[in-house]
Scaffold this motif. Structure first.
Motif, mmCIF file in Angstrom:
data_model
loop_
_atom_site.group_PDB
_atom_site.id
_atom_site.type_symbol
_atom_site.label_atom_id
_atom_site.label_comp_id
_atom_site.label_asym_id
_atom_site.label_seq_id
_atom_site.Cartn_x
_atom_site.Cartn_y
_atom_site.Cartn_z
ATOM 1 N N GLU A 144 15.463 -15.582 -8.636
ATOM 2 C CA GLU A 144 15.376 -16.614 -7.611
ATOM 3 C C GLU A 144 16.459 -17.673 -7.810
ATOM 4 O O GLU A 144 16.942 -17.888 -8.921
ATOM 5 N N ASN A 146 18.087 -20.865 -8.684
ATOM 6 C CA ASN A 146 17.699 -21.886 -9.646
ATOM 7 C C ASN A 146 18.779 -22.960 -9.690
ATOM 8 O O ASN A 146 19.922 -22.682 -10.061
ATOM 9 N N LYS A 170 20.910 -19.031 1.177
ATOM 10 C CA LYS A 170 19.828 -18.348 1.880
ATOM 11 C C LYS A 170 20.329 -17.759 3.195
ATOM 12 O O LYS A 170 19.997 -16.620 3.562
#
Length: 344
Positions: A144, A146, A170
């Motif tokens: 993920e 970070n 994203k």
């Protein structure tokens, strides 16, 4: 545009080296100076007319008569903020925000909507220049996003990482990488995971490492440096591709059965594992999921920080007792031709 610039200039290492980038930009020259150095230079040339310049973060000026740009930055700001400011000002240049009529971006020269649009574009450019999304993706290796890890790896502030990388990354995940991005990844992949522990100086390349494999320091002590940084090499055990030692450290036996973890002659361990992954009980709060063989010089698991079996069994010495320093000699590149009017 940011990825195109990185590709055509041949940048192959991150954190981005601005000296390297500016030296490779062959079109209109870009001069960069701190306000301290700039003011000192102006005073040396025109002491009677000296009026010190103050810049809050950074500002770019365009000189149409020379088709040249000058970026002044506030040297008192933190390094990560200076880096983002330089990338931001370069964005104004590359995106064509500066021209003969408007030599700088300021609230006094353009209306509010235009100002915010130009500033937003320059910020997006800066974020992508300093931390290309395709390199973030390769660095995370499926983990993920970070903020702390990305901030440390690409030498940008946590706030800039959160504000200008998280949402952009994203969105980028929904796109198909461009040819320029693929070229950047091809050049940078091999060195992207090179890490240096500031506690013991060890260098290593282990994807997803959260702890130093030599001294066990946490990710807060792990940073990323350029190819010319001094390296510290720690003694270890030479391994086969299978992860087994070439020679048993106890009896020197070199014949090991496929998949074996212990020497068939003396019973000494021949594969280095994380003790927290092998133990029937948990060394830390939860059991480590990394059961693969670790490097031959790893004293600690790079994923959970537990001791390795080689250290626990006494097959490796403590890192303080086994230093072997290896220095890399760096030859500075030749200086560019001196400019008659500007000292940068």
């Amino acid at each position: 545009m940011s990825q195109t610039l990185l590709d055509i200039t041949g940048i192959d290492e991150f954190p981005l080296n601005f000296d390297d980038l500016f030296s490779k930009k062959k079109r209109a020259p870009i001069f960069v100076s701190s306000t301290k150095d700039y003011n000192a230079w102006v005073f040396s040339k025109h002491p009677s007319q000296w009026n010190p310049v103050f810049i809050s973060d950074a500002k770019c000026f365009y000189y149409p008569d020379r088709d040249a740009y000058m970026i002044l930055y506030n040297e008192a700001r933190p390094e990560t903020r200076i880096r983002f400011s330089l990338a931001h000002e370069l964005g104004h240049i590359v995106l064509g925000h500066l021209n003969n009529e408007r030599t700088e971006i300021s609230r006094g020269g353009v209306d509010d909507p235009t100002y915010y649009a130009l500033e937003g574009a320059a910020n997006t450019f800066a974020g992508n220049l300093l931390a290309p999304p395709i390199l973030i993706d390769d660095f995370l290796s499926g983990a993920e996003f970070n903020v702390e890890r990305i901030s440390t790896r690409f030498n940008i502030s946590p706030s800039a990482t959160k504000d200008y990388r998280a949402e952009d990354y994203k969105y980028w995940k929904t796109l198909i990488p461009s040819k320029h991005e693929k070229a950047i990844l091809k050049r940078c992949h091999s060195g992207l995971h090179k890490q240096i522990c500031i506690e013991c100086g060890a260098t290593f390349e282990i994807k997803g490492a959260l702890f130093c494999p030599i001294c066990g320091a946490s990710s807060l002590s792990i940073c990323f440096r350029g190819r010319d940084s001094e390296e510290m090499i720690y003694q270890g055990v030479e391994l086969k591709e299978s992860g087994q030692v070439r020679e048993c450290l106890q009896c020197k036996n070199s014949e090991h059965l496929e998949g074996a973890s212990y020497c068939m002659i003396c019973g000494t361990r021949i594969v280095n594992y994380c003790t927290n992954a092998m133990a029937p009980y948990f060394v830390n709060d939860e059991q480590c999921t990394h059961t693969e063989p670790l490097p031959g010089n790893a004293r600690y698991c790079p994923y959970c920080g537990s001791e390795t079996t080689f250290l626990a069994d006494g097959l490796l010495k403590n890192w303080e007792d086994s230093r072997a320093r290896s220095s890399i000699t760096y030859t500075a590149p030749p200086l560019p031709d001196a400019d008659d009017e500007l000292p940068f």
